[in-house]
Each structure stands twice: as C-alpha cells, then as structure tokens.
Design a protein around this motif. Structure first.
Motif, PDB file in Angstrom:
ATOM      1  N   MET A  30      19.052  11.562   6.754  1.00  0.00           N
ATOM      2  CA  MET A  30      17.612  11.451   6.967  1.00  0.00           C
ATOM      3  C   MET A  30      17.189   9.981   6.947  1.00  0.00           C
ATOM      4  N   ILE A  31      16.081   9.681   7.629  1.00  0.00           N
ATOM      5  CA  ILE A  31      15.422   8.398   7.389  1.00  0.00           C
ATOM      6  C   ILE A  31      14.167   8.710   6.585  1.00  0.00           C
ATOM      7  N   ALA A  32      14.178   8.300   5.330  1.00  0.00           N
ATOM      8  CA  ALA A  32      13.031   8.568   4.471  1.00  0.00           C
ATOM      9  C   ALA A  32      12.198   7.311   4.375  1.00  0.00           C
ATOM     10  N   GLY A  33      10.898   7.475   4.434  1.00  0.00           N
ATOM     11  CA  GLY A  33      10.008   6.319   4.323  1.00  0.00           C
ATOM     12  C   GLY A  33       9.308   6.335   2.985  1.00  0.00           C
ATOM     13  N   LEU A  34       9.106   5.146   2.437  1.00  0.00           N
ATOM     14  CA  LEU A  34       8.373   5.035   1.183  1.00  0.00           C
ATOM     15  C   LEU A  34       7.275   4.010   1.428  1.00  0.00           C
ATOM     16  N   ILE A  35       6.019   4.475   1.374  1.00  0.00           N
ATOM     17  CA  ILE A  35       4.939   3.548   1.652  1.00  0.00           C
ATOM     18  C   ILE A  35       3.969   3.494   0.490  1.00  0.00           C
ATOM     19  N   GLY A  36       3.049   2.598   0.601  1.00  0.00           N
ATOM     20  CA  GLY A  36       2.055   2.451  -0.454  1.00  0.00           C
ATOM     21  C   GLY A  36       1.495   1.055  -0.405  1.00  0.00           C
ATOM     22  N   PRO A  37       0.308   0.879  -0.954  1.00  0.00           N
ATOM     23  CA  PRO A  37      -0.294  -0.453  -0.926  1.00  0.00           C
ATOM     24  C   PRO A  37       0.462  -1.436  -1.816  1.00  0.00           C
ATOM     25  N   ASN A  38       0.097  -2.691  -1.747  1.00  0.00           N
ATOM     26  CA  ASN A  38       0.750  -3.706  -2.589  1.00  0.00           C
ATOM     27  C   ASN A  38       0.653  -3.329  -4.051  1.00  0.00           C
ATOM     28  N   GLY A  39       1.751  -3.527  -4.762  1.00  0.00           N
ATOM     29  CA  GLY A  39       1.729  -3.248  -6.197  1.00  0.00           C
ATOM     30  C   GLY A  39       1.815  -1.775  -6.524  1.00  0.00           C
ATOM     31  N   ALA A  40       2.198  -0.963  -5.557  1.00  0.00           N
ATOM     32  CA  ALA A  40       2.275   0.472  -5.824  1.00  0.00           C
ATOM     33  C   ALA A  40       3.533   0.852  -6.581  1.00  0.00           C
ATOM     34  N   GLY A  41       4.506  -0.065  -6.645  1.00  0.00           N
ATOM     35  CA  GLY A  41       5.737   0.221  -7.357  1.00  0.00           C
ATOM     36  C   GLY A  41       6.904   0.548  -6.453  1.00  0.00           C
ATOM     37  N   HIS A 212       4.223  -1.959   7.248  1.00  0.00           N
ATOM     38  CA  HIS A 212       3.805  -1.604   8.598  1.00  0.00           C
ATOM     39  C   HIS A 212       3.715  -0.092   8.701  1.00  0.00           C
ATOM     40  N   MET A 213       2.552   0.468   8.706  1.00  0.00           N
ATOM     41  CA  MET A 213       2.394   1.903   8.807  1.00  0.00           C
ATOM     42  C   MET A 213       3.037   2.425  10.091  1.00  0.00           C
ATOM     43  N   ARG A 214       2.877   1.648  11.162  1.00  0.00           N
ATOM     44  CA  ARG A 214       3.326   2.129  12.464  1.00  0.00           C
ATOM     45  C   ARG A 214       4.844   2.320  12.478  1.00  0.00           C
ATOM     46  N   VAL A 215       5.537   1.366  11.876  1.00  0.00           N
ATOM     47  CA  VAL A 215       7.000   1.449  11.853  1.00  0.00           C
ATOM     48  C   VAL A 215       7.443   2.698  11.117  1.00  0.00           C
ATOM     49  N   VAL A 216       6.891   2.890   9.944  1.00  0.00           N
ATOM     50  CA  VAL A 216       7.297   4.021   9.114  1.00  0.00           C
ATOM     51  C   VAL A 216       7.024   5.328   9.835  1.00  0.00           C
ATOM     52  N   MET A 217       5.832   5.420  10.385  1.00  0.00           N
ATOM     53  CA  MET A 217       5.455   6.664  11.031  1.00  0.00           C
ATOM     54  C   MET A 217       6.340   6.930  12.236  1.00  0.00           C
ATOM     55  N   GLY A 218       6.750   5.860  12.886  1.00  0.00           N
ATOM     56  CA  GLY A 218       7.556   5.996  14.096  1.00  0.00           C
ATOM     57  C   GLY A 218       8.957   6.542  13.837  1.00  0.00           C
ATOM     58  N   ILE A 219       9.592   6.122  12.754  1.00  0.00           N
ATOM     59  CA  ILE A 219      11.011   6.502  12.629  1.00  0.00           C
ATOM     60  C   ILE A 219      11.327   7.411  11.461  1.00  0.00           C
ATOM     61  N   SER A 220      10.410   7.600  10.533  1.00  0.00           N
ATOM     62  CA  SER A 220      10.775   8.385   9.352  1.00  0.00           C
ATOM     63  C   SER A 220      10.751   9.877   9.645  1.00  0.00           C
ATOM     64  N   ASP A 221      11.706  10.579   9.021  1.00  0.00           N
ATOM     65  CA  ASP A 221      11.674  12.031   9.084  1.00  0.00           C
ATOM     66  C   ASP A 221      10.709  12.563   8.040  1.00  0.00           C
ATOM     67  N   ARG A 222      10.632  11.831   6.972  1.00  0.00           N
ATOM     68  CA  ARG A 222       9.806  12.265   5.867  1.00  0.00           C
ATOM     69  C   ARG A 222       9.243  11.019   5.202  1.00  0.00           C
ATOM     70  N   VAL A 223       7.983  11.077   4.795  1.00  0.00           N
ATOM     71  CA  VAL A 223       7.342   9.912   4.202  1.00  0.00           C
ATOM     72  C   VAL A 223       6.793  10.279   2.833  1.00  0.00           C
ATOM     73  N   SER A 224       7.037   9.375   1.857  1.00  0.00           N
ATOM     74  CA  SER A 224       6.427   9.557   0.545  1.00  0.00           C
ATOM     75  C   SER A 224       5.487   8.385   0.307  1.00  0.00           C
ATOM     76  N   VAL A 225       4.417   8.651  -0.385  1.00  0.00           N
ATOM     77  CA  VAL A 225       3.429   7.612  -0.621  1.00  0.00           C
ATOM     78  C   VAL A 225       3.295   7.360  -2.118  1.00  0.00           C
ATOM     79  N   LEU A 226       3.445   6.098  -2.513  1.00  0.00           N
ATOM     80  CA  LEU A 226       3.260   5.712  -3.910  1.00  0.00           C
ATOM     81  C   LEU A 226       1.942   4.962  -4.034  1.00  0.00           C
ATOM     82  N   ASP A 227       1.250   5.219  -5.122  1.00  0.00           N
ATOM     83  CA  ASP A 227       0.069   4.414  -5.422  1.00  0.00           C
ATOM     84  C   ASP A 227      -0.027   4.308  -6.931  1.00  0.00           C
TER      85      ASP A 227
END
Lengths: 257, 608
Positions: A30-41, A212-227
């Motif tokens: 899988m390509i898993a994405g992990l996103i979140g704003p600055n300082g999200a951990g 880059h939201m666009r990159v993550v959304m483009g290639i990830s199979d699954r995305v998790s968001v940390l805040d």
C-alpha cells in the motif's frame, strides 16, 4: 496480521503529548499517506517508528515482529528505511558513498576482511558498487555523477539521492518524510510518478508524510490525518478530503462556514 | 613568473634558515628536497601549459642560492662566533655549489616528471622517487655526519601516532584529548615484559603486536562507557583519561592486594559481634612495584633488528640487500600480475610466501665474506663504502636499522589505514562524523562504529609505544603527559584533519621543529650568549640576568607550537594539506559568497 501495525502509540516529551494513542495500520503493497498541519506530530511519529525516539506507550509491529524496543540500526536491518524532511545526506561524502552507506546492513565484510583485503571483501565491494551505480540510474541521478560530493548536487537531486540511499538498504517499508518539500510543480509530478513506479517495481510498501495535499491525495491508497498528536480522520483520499474535522484542522475552524 | 619567484623565496627562506643553523652539507640536502618539492607541487596545479620548466628553474635557483648563502654564513661566521662545530672548507664550498646547482636541476626534473600524461604511471613514478629518497637519505645522512637520524626516528614514531589519532579525530570525528594514554599503555606493555624490572623477557617481535592489542583493548575499555557522549563531553572524558594514565603509571609502585573476605568482611563481622577474628588475612600481593614510578623502566631488552644483523662485513650486507631487492621485486610483480589476471589466489599465495621468505632472510645473519686477497677494484670500493655504513657491533644501536624498521612499519600501517578508510568500515566512520542520526537511520550501529575507531586509533598508538620504548631504551611516565597528546593533535590539525598525507606532513614538521631545529637553535643561541652577548653586556647585571633567563628557545616550545597553530588557523584553517572534503567545507562560503548558515538553511516548504 497486517504488515505494519501501530497500537496506542504515544510519545510524551516532558509534559507535552506529541503523539497521543495513535492506532495505525498499513497493508502490504500500500501507499499510505500521513497528513496534518505543522506540529501535528507527523515527524515525531516517523522518528518513533525508526527508533529515534523510544515509545512512551503503545507498540509497533512490523512483519509480525514487535519493533517497539529495537535500536534504530536494528529496525533498518529488518527492512524499514526512511528519508528526512530536511535532507540529511552525508554532504562531504561522494554520491556513491552515500548510497553505499545505505547498503551498510546488507554488507558483511568485517575488520579482518578489511585489513587483509580478502576475496570476499573484494567481491562484495565490487557487487555493492555495481548495485549502487544501478540505483543512481534507477532514481534518475545517473551513474556518471557517482564521484562528485553530495553537497554539490542540486536540491532536487539531493532528494533523489536520499531516496536512492534509502532504497539501498533493501527496505520492505519505505518511509518518506515530505519528499516533495521545496520542489516545483513539475519536479513534484516527476517524483510522485517515481514513487508510484517504485512501489510497483520493487513491491514496496510506502508510508508518506506530506504537506502538499495534492500529492498525498493523488497517490495514496489510504490517508490518515494527525492533528495535535491525535488521529482525527482516516480513509480514502476522497473521504478524508470531505471530512469536516480535517478541513477545520487545516484551515481553522471558521473555514467550514 | 612572479609565482615562481615567490615559491623560490619560500623554499629559500625555510631551507636557508635551516642551513644557517646547521651549516655543512645541510644546504645541499635541503636543496635537493626543496627542488623536488617545488617540482612536485607544480604538478598538482593548473593545466600542463601552465607548468613552466623555466619558472621552476628560476624558483630552484633562487631557493638554492639562499640555502647556499645560509650554509656559508653559518660556516664562515656564525659557527665561529657561537663556538659551534665548523666544517672543513672544501665541504662548505662544495655544499654551497651543489645546492645552487642541484636545487634548480631537481625542480626541473621533478616538474618534467609531473608532465607525464598517464596519471597512473605518474603516481607510480612519484612513489618510486619518494621511496628512493627515503632509502638513500639515512646513508647520505650518515656519510655527511649531520646526526639527524635519531630525531627522524622519533619523527617517524610520531607520524605513526598522528596517523592513529587521525582515525579517531579525522575519520570518525571523535575528539580525543588523551591519546597519549594509549601510547603509554603500549610502551609500558613492552617495557614491563622485556626488561630486568620483573625479569620477564618476551621477544620484542611478539611484544609489538601484544602492545598494540593491549592498547586496543584499553581503547575498548575506555570507549564502552564514554562513547555515548557527544563532542565536547567526550573530549573532557578523554582528557581525564589522559591525565589518569601517566599518574597511574607513576603511582603503581606499592600495590597491595588483600583477599576481601578474610581481610575485611570477617574482621568486620567479628568486630560487630564482639568476638575475636578467626581467619588469617590472606594477602595476595604485598607492596609490589609494578612500574618503578618516576624512575621509569630502563633499560629494556635490545631487540634483534632485521637487515643489518650481526655482520661486520659490508659485502654480506650488499648480498643480503640484493637478495631482498630481488624478492621484493618478485613479490610486487606477482601481486600486479595476480591483480591483472583477476585470478588472485594462486599468484597472491606465492607472493605472500616470497614476502615471508624476504622477512626471514632479513633476520638471518649472513656469514662474513671471506677476506679476499687483492680484491678487484669494484669489490674493494663496495666493501669500503658499505663498511662506512656499519657502526658498532650492537645491532639495535644502529639508527639506520631503526629508521628502516620504522619506515617499513609505517608503510604497513599506511596500507592498513588506507584499506580501512576505503572500506565499509571507513565509510561508516565518515557517515557518523557527518551526520550521526542519519547514519544510525541507515543501519549503522553507532556504538560499535565509534568503538572500532577508538580501538583502532589506540592500537596504532600502542604499536608506536612499543617502538618508542624499545628504541629509546627507557620508559618514563613524564613522556606521556597531556603535552604529548597536544603535540600529536597539533600535528593532525596542522597537516589537515582527515587527510593521511597532510597528517604525515604535519607530524614531520612538528617533530623536526621540536627535536631538531629548536635544539640546534638553542645551541646557537647558547653559543652566542656566552661568546657575544654576555661579554657585551659587560657589568650590567640586570641585562645579564635577562639574557640568561630568556634566551632559551626550548623553553618556548609550547609558545611556538601555539603560534604555529594560531597562524595556521588564521591563514589556512583546513591545514597544510587538507582533504578534499575539508577544503570544500571551509571554502564553500567564499566561493558562493554566502554564509554557511544561509547554505544550511532549509528552503521553505511550499504551501499546499
């Protein structure tokens, strides 16, 4: 059992909870994405996986093995490799030597081999150098740049070299920490394509931190968001994109209205 | 052309100063060295059209003339007024003429050699010239009677030390301020096991390896708890260790070891219970003098040295050297052949065998060649020449043998160091130096990597220590104090941290300055003081006292060393011969016009 499992992973620095009880699963391939704003951990989470920070609570299981208490080099030897958000090459070393350091865990020669320059060592070095040159071609750097120092590479090429160095350790799980940071649009597109290609070609599993939201959304199979150290959403890119909490976390609570 | 004039003045200034201090053949010897260096340096710069042989000749001529003048000034004037050794007139003038002729010749010759297009062959030729020089030098030295060899052997020992420290500081980036401690451990290992002090007499050729291993083990022992520390903290700990070791060797003169249960535990128990002590205290070691304290260990056993073994006949030496040369040549040929064929094992094995044979032959005393009645002129000449080379009967007092022995071991050490540097281990050292965290994340075991660097450095230090003890024929704890660590570190910094040839150069410069130049300068100044200055001061008591108290350069050796370092850091912070990496790092800012901080700054991530 899933390929990679994080259970109730927590990191506390003094009084600050940087990562709070995060559960996280990656399936093989899988390509898993992990996103979140600055300082999200996000980077803290990476550093915990690779053993830089010991876990405060929780556990990591990789390929059926508990890796929570292992040292960084042991984790690398098991097949997890990473790149860094702020490129951390060995600037004074040559391009090829950077890749060869990445190969460290896959090479066997020891002190005795080195002092007596045994045949085993020579064969191994020859093999390693050939492989490293191939890797340079593979990531698009080109083998003719092998002897120059890593410092003299352009920014985008340094990113490529970091990926080559990570691939040199023959990982099963590749952790990419903001690989497109500081790249322009076409470079970003190239790299995105390359990540997808590598996944297919080497049967890798990839965990990607991206700003880059666009990159993550483009290639990830699954995305998790940390805040603020907590996982606030998980799902397919489209699901996450439409999640109210995510939009608020990124754009502030007023954005939804 | 201006560049060459400058260069000529530079070598002239250095060489001229030295000839001014020593006189005699110094000018000629230095002219050859200076000329060769000038020519060699021209090869390292610019493209071939820029290498101007005429310019080199001019540089050589200027240098040679200044050196000749320096020598003449010494012999005609300075030696007389300072009451020092003078040289015969013919030596003095011949030396000056030779200096003027040879310096430009050597510069042009070497410059011509550097124009060779085949770089690989050029390297070999340069190596051959260097080896030939190193081989001929002690014989020339002996023939010209300039008494430099003892200092040079010390310099060789310090080169070995600096090379070892360079592994720790230069390759792995671990600052070690107590390096002399391992030097002491190596020396004492040899000293205690091959001297009348304890009546143990282990063969020197076993001991050098043992000393290296013992020092390496101590490196691991010290490194295990301390190498998790970073930078400054590690430096402080090593500094402490460096202080402890000489003190320990001074104080280990009354060792008493008591068996703890019977001596402490049982009496304590009976005291508490109020009964009488029942067990007899068992003393394991009583008042044992291990190191002889400040008196030091002296004398040591005299080792049997190779090549010049108990022969008092030049001819058998020639025979032996010839056989050795043939064997070495064969070995070299076999290795080259095996490398070309890619089929190493068979030829290499033969090569190793022959090398072993050469080593054994080097130790075997050759029989005296029978006295030939009316030898032919050639044999007679060779015998005569070779007999001048043979000093007294006791082998290990022959400095030439020591010189070559140290040279051979330096060569061996260099091979090992280069192999280490270019191997998987060397790469990890550099990686750890560059970025510890990144290296760790690439699978490098930090503790083991640092420990290995530390232990390897200590091993070379122990190796050098064993030689030092055996050559100096005495080991005193004061030699291994902090100042020794400082000198070795200075050599590394002066030459260029991380670069092997730079480190060699740095160690040579510092040791030659310290052991040779400063001492001669002292002799000259002492002579001037008693013959010129004190009479001139007349009855002025204050002036007399001032002169007597201050005119001693050896007193100022650390001041001078400090000055040299400060100047180096100000003008050329990367050292005299820096590694490519160091040069790039320190001059990157100049080239791009940016400050290092700007270069390291992150580009801002683009918003999503």
């Amino acid at each position: 059992m899933s390929f990679f499992v994080a259970q109730q992973v927590t990191k506390i620095f003094g009084g600050l909870v940087a990562v709070n009880k995060v559960d996280f699963v990656i399936e093989q391939g899988m390509i898993a994405g992990l996103i979140g704003p600055n300082g999200a951990g996000k980077t803290t989470f990476f550093n915990m996986i690779t053993g830089v920070y010991p876990l405060s609570h929780g556990s990591f299981t990789f390929d059926g093995q508990d890796i929570g208490a292992l040292k960084p080099h042991e984790i690398t030897a098991l097949g997890i490799a990473r790149t860094f958000q702020n490129i951390r090459l060995f600037p004074a070393m040559s391009v090829i030597d950077n890749v060869l350091v990445g190969m460290h865990t896959r090479l066997k020669s020891n002190l005795i081999d080195t002092i007596f320059k045994t045949q085993r060592l020579q064969k191994e070095e020859e093999m390693a150098k050939g492989k490293a040159l191939d890797l340079l071609d593979y990531v698009g750097l080109g083998r003719n740049r092998a002897p120059i120092s890593a410092r003299s590479l352009a920014y985008g090429d340094q990113r490529r070299l970091e990926i080559a160095r990570a691939l040199a350790s023959e990982p099963k799980l590749l952790l990419l920490d903001e690989p497109t940071a500081g790249m322009n649009q076409s470079e970003t597109a190239d790299l995105t394509k390359f990540i997808r290609f590598v996944r297919e070609d080497l049967k890798l599993t990839v965990l990607l931190i991206e700003h880059h939201m666009r990159v993550v959304m483009g290639i990830s199979d699954r995305v998790s968001v940390l805040d603020h150290g907590e996982k606030i959403a998980e799902g397919t890119p489209t699901e996450v994109q439409n999640n109210q909490q995510v939009i608020e976390a990124y754009l502030g609570s007023g954005a939804g209205h | 052309m201006g560049k060459y004039v400058k260069r000529g003045l530079l070598i002239g200034f250095i060489g001229g100063f030295l000839s001014l201090l020593f006189g005699g053949w110094t000018a000629t010897i230095l002219a050859v060295v200076g000329g060769l260096l000038t020519g060699f340096v021209s090869g390292t710069e610019g493209n071939e059209e820029q290498r101007d042989l005429k310019g080199l000749a001019v540089a050589g001529l200027i240098g040679g003339v200044i050196m000749a003048l320096g020598g003449l000034v010494y012999d005609l004037w300075l030696s007389h007024i300072a009451g020092l050794k003078t040289h015969p007139d013919d030596v003095m003038y011949l030396s000056a003429i030779l200096a003027i002729v040879l310096c430009p010749l050597m510069a042009v010759f070497m410059g011509r050699v550097q124009q060779m297009r085949d770089k690989k062959r050029l390297r070999i030729v340069n190596a051959i010239i260097l080896l030939a020089f190193l081989f001929v030098f002690p014989f020339v030295e002996e023939a010209t009677n300039s008494a430099w060899l003892a200092s040079l052997i010390f310099a060789e020992i310090y080169v070995l030390l600096a090379l070892g420290l360079n592994i720790v500081v230069g390759f792995a980036g671990l600052l070690d301020l107590g390096y002399a401690a391992f030097f002491a451990i190596g020396a004492y290992t040899t000293g205690l096991m091959s001297s009348p002090l304890h009546g143990i007499h282990v063969n020197f050729w076993i001991l050098i390896w043992l000393s290296a291993v013992v020092a390496g083990l101590f490196g691991i022992l010290l490194g295990t708890p301390t190498l998790r520390l970073r930078g400054d903290y590690l430096a402080i700990v090593t500094l402490g260790f460096g202080e402890i070791v000489p003190v320990a060797f001074t104080q280990l003169i009354k060792i008493t070891l008591k068996e703890p249960i019977t001596c402490y535990f049982v009496p304590l128990l009976s005291k508490l219970t109020g009964g009488q002590p029942v067990a007899q205290c068992l003393v394991l070691v009583d008042n044992f003098n291990l190191t002889a304290g400040v008196k030091g260990v002296s004398p040591l056993d005299r080792p049997v040295l190779p090549i010049i073994s108990p022969v008092d006949d030049g001819l058998s030496l020639v025979l032996k050297l010839a056989i050795m040369a043939i064997l070495v040549g064969l070995v070299a040929f076999l290795f080259m052949r095996s490398r070309r064929n890619g089929n190493r094992s068979k030829w290499a094995l033969l090569g190793y065998g022959l090398a072993l044979a050469a080593i054994i032959i080097a130790f075997v005393p050759f029989p005296k060649a029978g006295v030939v009645e009316n030898p032919d002129p050639l044999t007679a000449t060779v015998t005569a020449v070779m007999n001048t080379v043979q000093p007294g009967p006791l082998v290990s007092d022959n400095p030439i043998a020591w010189y070559f022995l140290m040279l051979a071991l330096l060569g061996l050490s260099l091979v090992i160091i280069f192999r280490l540097r270019d191997s998987r281990l060397g790469r990890t050292w550099t990686a750890v130096r560059e970025d510890e965290l990144a290296a760790n994340q690439m699978g490098v075991n930090l503790r083991n990597t640092k420990l290995l660097a530390f232990a390897m450095g200590a091993t070379f230090s122990g190796f050098a220590g064993a030689f030092y003890g055996a050559y100096y024929n005495g080991i005193f704890p004061s030699v291994f104090e902090f100042s020794a660590s400082v000198i070795i570190l200075s050599a590394v910094v002066l030459g260029g941290i991380g670069n092997v040839s730079g480190v060699i150069l740095g160690a040579l410069i510092i040791m030659v300055m310290d052991n040779l130049v400063l001492k001669q300068l002292q002799a000259v100044l002492n002579g001037l003081q008693s013959n010129v200055l004190l009479p001139a001061a007349g009855n002025n008591l204050a002036a007399k006292q001032f002169i007597q108290a201050n005119l001693d350069p050896v007193k100022y050796r650390f001041l001078l060393l400090g000055l040299v370092l400060v100047v180096t850091m100000a003008i050329r912070p990367e050292g005299l011969l820096p590694s490519r990496e160091q040069r790039e790092e320190l001059h990157r800012a100049e080239e791009t016009g940016e400050t290092p901080e700007q270069l390291e700054a992150e580009p801002l991530p683009t918003p999503m």
